[in-house]
Design a protein around this motif. Structure first.
Motif, PDB file in Angstrom:
ATOM      1  N   LEU A 245      91.108 -25.815 -33.684  1.00 39.88           N
ATOM      2  CA  LEU A 245      90.441 -26.264 -35.297  1.00 39.88           C
ATOM      3  C   LEU A 245      91.037 -26.433 -35.961  1.00 39.88           C
ATOM      4  O   LEU A 245      91.431 -27.913 -37.588  1.00 39.88           O
ATOM      5  N   ALA A 251      88.781 -31.991 -41.442  1.00 45.96           N
ATOM      6  CA  ALA A 251      87.729 -30.352 -40.868  1.00 45.96           C
ATOM      7  C   ALA A 251      86.330 -31.006 -41.761  1.00 45.96           C
ATOM      8  O   ALA A 251      85.310 -30.156 -40.549  1.00 45.96           O
ATOM      9  N   ARG A 254      85.211 -29.947 -37.689  1.00 47.20           N
ATOM     10  CA  ARG A 254      85.688 -28.734 -36.961  1.00 47.20           C
ATOM     11  C   ARG A 254      84.458 -27.834 -36.483  1.00 47.20           C
ATOM     12  O   ARG A 254      84.790 -26.922 -35.806  1.00 47.20           O
TER      13      ARG A 254
END
Length: 315
Positions: A245, A251, A254
């Motif tokens: 991740l 982000a 994720r």
């Protein structure tokens, strides 16, 4: 010390050392064998892979990632055409939220589940064929059938602009050629290790128990080592998740990446917990049987004769 007693003690020590070495090596192979078998018989099997990925079609994080990716692609293809046909440059901003809403609605339909499975199957088949045919090339997949299915579903739902979605047979790259060669070598090693490592671990453990001077203790050590190997494998899966991740470029994706990772490693985590539970159960059973055997021997031992008291002298 008599020679016979000395030889017996040396033989017993040698058996202890050989048994400990074999059992330690067997327990060391347990997590690596489980990992190799998971890759060979789990990830490399298209049916199992698609089955593991199928529930993710209902995951909100995955649906959000699909909406962002597919929506951006549709806007990129459709908006310039609308600009040309309608002669209005500001149509792009009006089309974008509508397209995203349409794709978001589509992710909640049964057709999306079918398209999700079809897309995963196509990608997995393409990668697996590239790993097995030995040719160095960029792995591509044609997602036109999936796009056509999405377009048909949107049209059936009377979504405007659905007919404008282009369905083109475009080779979509999924794996670059330089990564394919490295992945192929690793896959070939794991394909062999997936069978021989578990077999070797079982043979080494059985041999270590057979040559042990005290087999109950050898079984206990093997069971505890197996549980420790399962715990190590579980820790490796958790660390791998964190590193995977962390390497994702965005982000926002994720949560979806975590859901995919958890789905793919579900079997591996189950095997890890099974090794821990089985190892601890066998070790506990061995300790219990040893305790019962000691009590049985203690109860079967003859009672010591009472010490004779002083005899009276006859008068």
């Amino acid at each position: 010390m008599p020679t016979r007693l000395r030889n017996a003690r040396n033989t017993r020590n040698a058996r202890h050392g050989l048994s400990a070495a074999l059992i330690a090596l067997a327990c060391l192979l347990v997590p690596f064998g489980a990992l190799a078998a998971w890759v060979t018989y789990g990830l490399a099997d298209t049916g199992r892979y698609v089955t593991a990925m199928a529930p993710l079609a209902a995951d909100p994080a995955v649906q959000g990632a699909v909406v962002d990716t597919v929506g951006a692609g549709i806007v990129h293809e459709v908006a310039p055409r609308l600009d040309h046909e309608l002669g209005a440059r500001d149509e792009r901003g009006a089309v974008r939220p509508f397209v995203y809403d349409a794709v978001r609605s589509f992710t909640r339909t049964e057709a999306f589940h079918t398209a999700w499975e079809a897309g995963n199957r196509a990608v997995h088949d393409a990668v697996l064929r590239a790993l097995e045919d030995g040719r160095d090339r960029t792995v591509t997949v044609d997602l036109a059938p999936v796009t056509a299915q999405v377009k048909r579903q949107l049209a059936d739902d009377n979504i405007p602009l659905a007919q404008r979605i282009p369905v083109e047979h475009t080779a979509v790259p999924v794996l670059p050629a330089q990564e394919l060669d490295r992945l192929r070598k690793g896959y070939q090693v794991l394909e062999v290790a997936g069978f021989w490592l578990p077999v070797s671990a079982a043979v080494l453990a059985a041999t270590g128990i057979a040559v042990a001077a005290c087999r109950r203790r050898a079984v206990t050590a093997t069971a505890l080592g197996t549980a420790l190997g399962g715990a190590f494998l579980l820790l490796a899966v958790a660390i791998g998740r964190r590193l995977t991740l962390a390497d994702l470029p965005e982000a926002a994706h994720r949560p979806a990446g975590g859901a995919v990772y958890d789905a793919l490693t579900h079997t591996l985590r189950s095997v890890s917990w099974l090794l821990i539970a089985l190892g601890l159960a066998v070790a506990l059973a061995c300790r219990l049987t040893e305790f019962l055997a000691r009590r049985r021997r203690a109860s079967a031992a003859p009672a010591a004769d009472p010490a004779p008291g002083p005899t009276r002298a006859r008068v």
